[in-house]
Design an enzyme around this catalytic site. Structure first.
Site, short mmCIF file in Angstrom:
data_model
loop_
_atom_site.label_atom_id
_atom_site.label_comp_id
_atom_site.label_asym_id
_atom_site.label_seq_id
_atom_site.Cartn_x
_atom_site.Cartn_y
_atom_site.Cartn_z
N GLU A 56 -68.55 15.04 16.92
CA GLU A 56 -67.44 15.16 18.33
C GLU A 56 -66.71 16.02 17.99
O GLU A 56 -66.54 16.60 18.71
CB GLU A 56 -67.78 13.82 19.13
CG GLU A 56 -68.66 13.39 19.67
CD GLU A 56 -69.55 12.40 18.44
OE1 GLU A 56 -69.09 12.34 17.22
OE2 GLU A 56 -70.61 10.91 18.45
N GLN A 119 -69.53 -0.64 22.09
CA GLN A 119 -68.69 0.77 22.24
C GLN A 119 -67.68 0.90 24.03
O GLN A 119 -67.58 2.22 23.88
CB GLN A 119 -70.18 1.58 22.51
CG GLN A 119 -70.87 1.81 20.88
CD GLN A 119 -71.84 2.82 20.59
OE1 GLN A 119 -72.47 3.16 21.67
NE2 GLN A 119 -71.94 3.30 19.39
#
Ligand SMILES: Cc1ncc(C[n+]2csc(CCOP(=O)(O)OP(=O)(O)O)c2C)c(N)n1
Lengths: 576, 190
Positions: A56, A119
Site C-alpha cells: 500500500e 484489523q
C-alpha cells in the site's frame, strides 16, 4: 425524491463520486474491510482504471506521483488495519510536499468501532497530524458530500492529502445518489486570494529600491501556476532567482538569471547570493532548515518579503519584513505592473563571477576514468529531450540529479523533498506514467532506495508503465556514508549494502535489464531502455566513495560550504 | 502575560482532538482549554490559554488553528479588554469546630459552601484566576483534600462579537444556503 436520483450502496456511490471528480485511475489493494468497494468496481471498470499495487505504500506514492505531474488529485485505496497503516509513509510524504491526494480506507463496521475488532486501526487518529483533513464516515447519507469536500480541500489552498475512512456497513448501506453542483460549504476554510493594496505598495517599494535582490523560487510557484509571472519579475527588474529542490523546473535552468538550486547541496553561487542579498523575495517556499542553514546568520543583510498561501508558514522559521498571505500568481500579477525596469549591472556581474567559479569547481570532472553518478546523470540529461520527466529517489543521486540534470520545464522533476522518503521514486514514476503518455520518464534511484519498494516492479510490468529506471549503484547508502566520512571519521557502520543481480531481477519480473560499467556504454543502454515499450532497467555500477559537493554541513551558515577540492590538489580520495 | 484565544469551531466529531493534537505536534503548551456550546447552533466556543509569550509565535498558533478545516474563527484577545473568569470546587478538611470560620472566609470571596460532611466541606467559587489562587491559599491552612479548577473562560468587553468580522459572519451567511465559492475569498490577506 428527485427523478434523477438513484438508490446506490455506499460502495457504488464511492465510484460514482470518483467519476464525478474526474478520477481516471485509482491505486489500491483489497482486503476484508473494503471488499464491497472492490466487488462493485466491476461495474465501473470502463470508466475508472484500478492499479493493483504490491504494497500500500506504493499506492500512496503512485497517487502522489500522478498528482505531481498532472496537478490533479491522486487517489489511493487500502483496506483497514495493516492496509491503512501501510499508507502512512506515503501520506506523510504528500503532506510535507503539499501534494493533492485522497486516500480511501475501508474500516470495520461502524457498529464494531472501538472494540478492537479484527484489523481495526484508528487510522483517522493515526494520520491526524499527517493529513490536511480526514473523515470517518459513519452514515452513508454523508458519503457523497464527504467526497466533494475531500477533493475540494485536497486540491485548493495549499494542497495536501485527505483521508476518508469508510466502515464496511456504510459501504453496504443504501442511499439516493445525488452529487451536488452547489458550491462547497466549509465555513472554516477560505483559501486567501489577493494581497491588500498596502502590501502591494510596500512590496513594490522594497523591490524597486533594492540593489541586490534575489528571488527564492519554491514549489508554490508550480501550485499557483505562477511560472511566467516569476520570470516576468526576474526579467523586468533584473532579479536573479534560485529554486528550492521542489522549485526546480519552475524557472528554466537555462535562464541567465537562474542561479541554480539553493541550500545544503545548492550551488555556491546561489548560496553566496542569498547571503549577500539586500532583499529576498520568497515565493511559495517555507525556509526549510535544508535551505537556510544556521538561522542566526541566514541572509543577514536582507529585508525579506514572503508570499505564501499558508499563513502559518509566515514568520515561522525566518522573520520577514513583509508577509503576504495570498495566492502567489495573483500577488505577482498585482505587483508586476508597478515594477521599475532596472539593469542592476553591478549585482549581475558579481553573480556571474560566482557562477564561473562554481562551474569550474563543483561540477564533476567529466573525464574521470571511473564511472561516477554525476556523469551518468549528466549523460542522461544530454540524451533525453528537455521535457522528459525525471523522478528521483532520496540520497546522493537525488542531489546529483538536482545538480547535473538541468530542468527546463515545470512538472518535470518529481522527488520527495520535505520528508525525504527513500523508496518513493519507483512507485511515484509508475503513478506519473498514467498521466504522462508522450514523454520519457526516468527514475533515478540509489541501490538502497530501489530495494525499499522494488516490489512495485510488479504493477509496472503488469500495467506496462513506460518508465526507464536508472539505478545509481554505489554499493552504499551513499548519502549516509558521506556524512560518516565527513563527520564520523569514516566509520561506515551499516552503510555498505548488497544488491541482488538487478539484470536477473529484471528478467524475473519480465522487463529488460542492462548493466553499465563504462561511460561510453551509457548512451547505447539508454537507447535500448527507451526503445522498449514498458518498464526497463539499467544498473549503473558507479564509484563507491563519491561525494556530493558543495555541502553546507547541518547547522552551519549558508556560505560555509564544503567545496569539491580543487582538481589540481584533490584531497578527497576517489576510487579506493 | 498568558495568551488567551477565543476559538469558534464546528460541532464535528474529533475537533477537540485535532486542536489538542496541533498543540502537541507544534510543541506549543496549552495551559487550559474550556469548551461549550456557543450562541450559534452547530458551533462550539473554546477559550484556550497558552503560555506563549512571543508575538510572532502567538500569531503562528492562531494561524495553525485557523488551518484546521473545522475551525471557523480564532480571536486572540490577549491584548484586548476582556473579562476572564475561572470556576473551582475546593474540598477541605473541616469539622464542626471550624465550619463557622470557614463560612465567613468563603463569604468574603463571594463563594458558597455546597456540601457539608462530618469532616469535610466543599466550597464553590468563581472569579478571576488570582482570586481563586488567593482563596485556595487561605483555605490551605485547614488542609486541602482536593481541588477541581475548570480552566479560564474569556469574553471581550463591548457590544461586538469579535468573530463577527471573519469566520462567524461567513458561517451565518452560509447557514441554510451555500455561499458562492468566491464570496469569502476576499479579506484575510497579508
Ligand atoms: C525511508 C528512509 N529511511 C532512511 C532514510 C535515511 N537516508 C537518507 S539518504 C540514505 C541513503 C540512500 O542510499 P541509496 O538509496 O543507495 O542512495 P545514494 O545516497 O547512495 O545515492 C538514507 C539511508 C531515508 N531518507 N528514508
Amino acid at each position: 425524491m428527485n427523478k434523477s436520483e438513484r438508490i446506490l450502496t455506499g460502495a457504488e456511490l464511492l465510484w460514482e463520486c470518483l467519476i464525478q471528480e474526474g478520477v481516471e485511475v485509482v491505486f489500491g489493494y483489497p482486503g476484508g474491510a473494503n471488499l464491497p468497494i472492490y466487488d462493485t468496481l466491476t461495474a465501473y471498470r470502463d470508466r475508472v482504471r484500478h492499479v493493483l499495487v504490491r504494497h500500500e505504500q506504493g499506492a500512496a506514492h503512485m497517487a502522489d506521483g500522478y498528482a505531481r505531474v498532472s496537478g490533479k488529485v491522486g487517489v489511493a485505496m487500502a483496506t483497514s488495519g495493516p492496509g491503512a497503516t501501510n499508507l502512512v509513509t506515503g501520506i506523510a510524504t504528500a503532506m510535507m510536499d503539499s501534494s493533492p491526494m485522497v486516500c480511501i480506507t475501508g474500516q470495520v463496521a461502524a457498529t464494531a468501532l472501538g472494540g478492537d475488532a479484527f484489523q481495526e486501526t484508528d487510522i483517522t487518529g493515526a494520520t491526524l497530524p499527517l493529513t490536511k483533513h480526514s473523515y470517518l464516515v459513519m452514515n452513508v447519507e454523508e458519503l457523497a458530500e464527504t467526497f466533494r469536500e475531500a477533493f475540494y480541500i485536497a486540491r485548493t489552498g495549499r494542497p495536501g492529502p485527505v483521508l476518508i475512512d469508510i466502515p464496511k456497513d456504510v459501504q453496504n448501506a443504501r442511499t439516493a445518489f445525488n452529487y451536488s453542483a452547489e458550491p462547497i460549504n466549509l465555513p472554516g476554510y477560505h483559501p486567501p486570494e489577493k494581497a491588500s493594496d498596502e502590501a502591494v505598495t510596500t512590496a513594490l517599494d522594497m523591490i524597486n529600491n533594492a540593489e541586490q535582490p534575489v528571488i527564492l523560487a519554491g514549489h508554490g510557484i508550480l501550485m499557483s501556476h505562477a511560472m511566467e509571472d516569476v520570470v516576468e519579475l526576474m526579467e523586468q527588474a533584473s532579479v536573479p532567482a534560485t529554486p528550492t529542490l521542489l522549485g526546480l523546473g519552475t524557472i528554466p535552468a537555462s535562464h541567465p538569471l537562474n542561479l541554480g538550486m539553493m541550500g545544503m547541496h545548492g550551488t555556491a553561487c546561489a548560496n553566496h547570493a542569498i547571503q549577500e542579498a539586500d532583499l529576498l523575495i520568497a515565493c511559495g517556499m517555507r525556509f526549510d532548515d535544508r535551505v537556510t542553514g544556521k538561522l542566526a546568520t541566514y541572509s543577514p543583510h536582507s529585508k525579506k518579503i514572503h508570499i505564501d498561501i499558508d499563513a502559518s508558514e509566515l514568520n515561522k522559521n525566518v522573520r520577514v519584513d513583509l508577509a503576504i498571505n495570498a495566492d502567489l500568481a495573483t500577488v505577482l500579477r498585482q505587483i508586476n505592473p508597478g515594477i521599475r525596469k532596472r539593469k542592476r549591472e553591478a549585482w549581475v556581474t558579481k553573480i556571474a563571477e560566482w557562477q564561473k567559479d562554481a562551474s569550474q569547481r563543483d561540477i564533476l570532472q567529466m573525464d574521470s576514468p571511473v564511472l561516477m553518478g554525476g556523469q551518468v546523470i549528466r549523460t542522461i540529461w544530454e540524451g533525453t529531450p528537455e521535457d522528459a520527466v525525471i523522478v528521483s529517489d532520496v540520497g546522493q543521486h537525488q542531489m546529483l540529479t538536482a545538480q547535473y540534470y538541468a530542468h527546463e520545464h515545470p512538472h518535470t522533476f518529481i522527488t520527495s523533498g520535505g520528508l525525504g522518503t527513500m523508496g518513493f521514486s519507483l512507485p511515484a514514476a509508475i503513478g506519473a506514467s498514467f498521466h504522462v503518455k508522450d514523454k520519457e520518464i526516468w527514475v533515478i534511484v540509489g541501490d538502497g532506495g530501489f530495494q525499499m519498494n522494488v516490489q512495485e516492479l510488479g504493477p509496472a510490468v503488469q500495467e506496462g508503465a513506460n518508465i526507464n529506471i536508472a539505478i545509481i549503484n554505489n554499493g552504499y547508502l551513499g548519502m549516509v556514508r558521506q556524512w560518516q566520512q565527513l563527520f564520523y571519521e569514516a566509520r561506515y557502520t551499516e552503510t555498505p549494502i548488497s544488491s541482488p543481480d538487478y539484470v536477473k531481477l529484471a528478467e524475473a519480473y519480465g522487463l529488460p535489464g542492462y548493466r553499465v560499467e563504462r561511460r561510453e556504454d551509457i548512451p547505447s543502454a539508454m537507447d535500448s531502455a527507451r526503445s522498449h515499450q514498458g518498464p526497463a532497467l539499467i544498473d549503473f555500477v558507479v564509484e563507491k566513495h563519491d561525494m556530493v559537493f558543495p555541502m553546507v554541513p547541518a547547522g552551519a551558515s549558508l556560505h560555509e560550504m564544503i567545496r569539491r577540492p580543487h582538481p589540481k590538489h584533490a584531497t578527497i580520495e576517489v576510487g579506493k | 502575560m498568558k495568551q488567551v484565544l477565543i476559538v469558534l469551531v464546528e460541532d464535528k466529531p474529533g475537533v477537540l482532538n485535532r486542536i489538542a493534537n496541533l498543540f502537541r505536534r507544534r510543541n506549543f503548551n496549552i495551559e487550559s482549554i474550556v469548551a461549550g456550546h456557543s450562541e450559534v447552533p452547530g458551533t462550539t466556543r473554546l477559550t484556550i490559554v497558552t503560555d506563549e509569550e512571543e508575538r510572532l509565535r502567538r500569531n503562528i498558533i492562531r494561524q495553525d488553528l485557523l488551518k484546521l478545516i473545522n475551525v471557523i474563527e480564532v480571536v486572540d484577545v490577549t491584548e484586548q479588554p476582556c473579562i476572564i473568569r475561572e470556576y473551582a470546587l475546593i474540598k477541605i478538611k473541616s469539622d464542626g469546630a471550624t465550619r463557622g470560620e470557614v463560612g465567613a472566609l468563603v463569604d468574603m470571596y463571594r463563594g458558597r459552601i455546597v456540601d457539608v460532611g462530618t469532616r469535610s466541606l466543599v466550597i464553590e467559587v468563581t472569579g478571576e484566576p488570582s482570586k481563586l489562587d488567593s482563596i485556595i491559599d487561605v483555605l490551605s491552612t485547614y488542609g486541602i483534600i482536593e481541588i477541581m479548577r475548570a480552566g479560564k473562560v474569556a469574553i471581550t468587553r463591548g457590544a461586538e462579537n469579535p468573530a463577527d468580522n471573519g469566520g462567524l459572519h461567513l458561517w451565518k451567511n452560509s447557514r441554510g444556503k451555500a455561499v458562492t465559492a468566491n464570496a469569502h475569498k476576499e479579506g484575510k490577506v497579508s
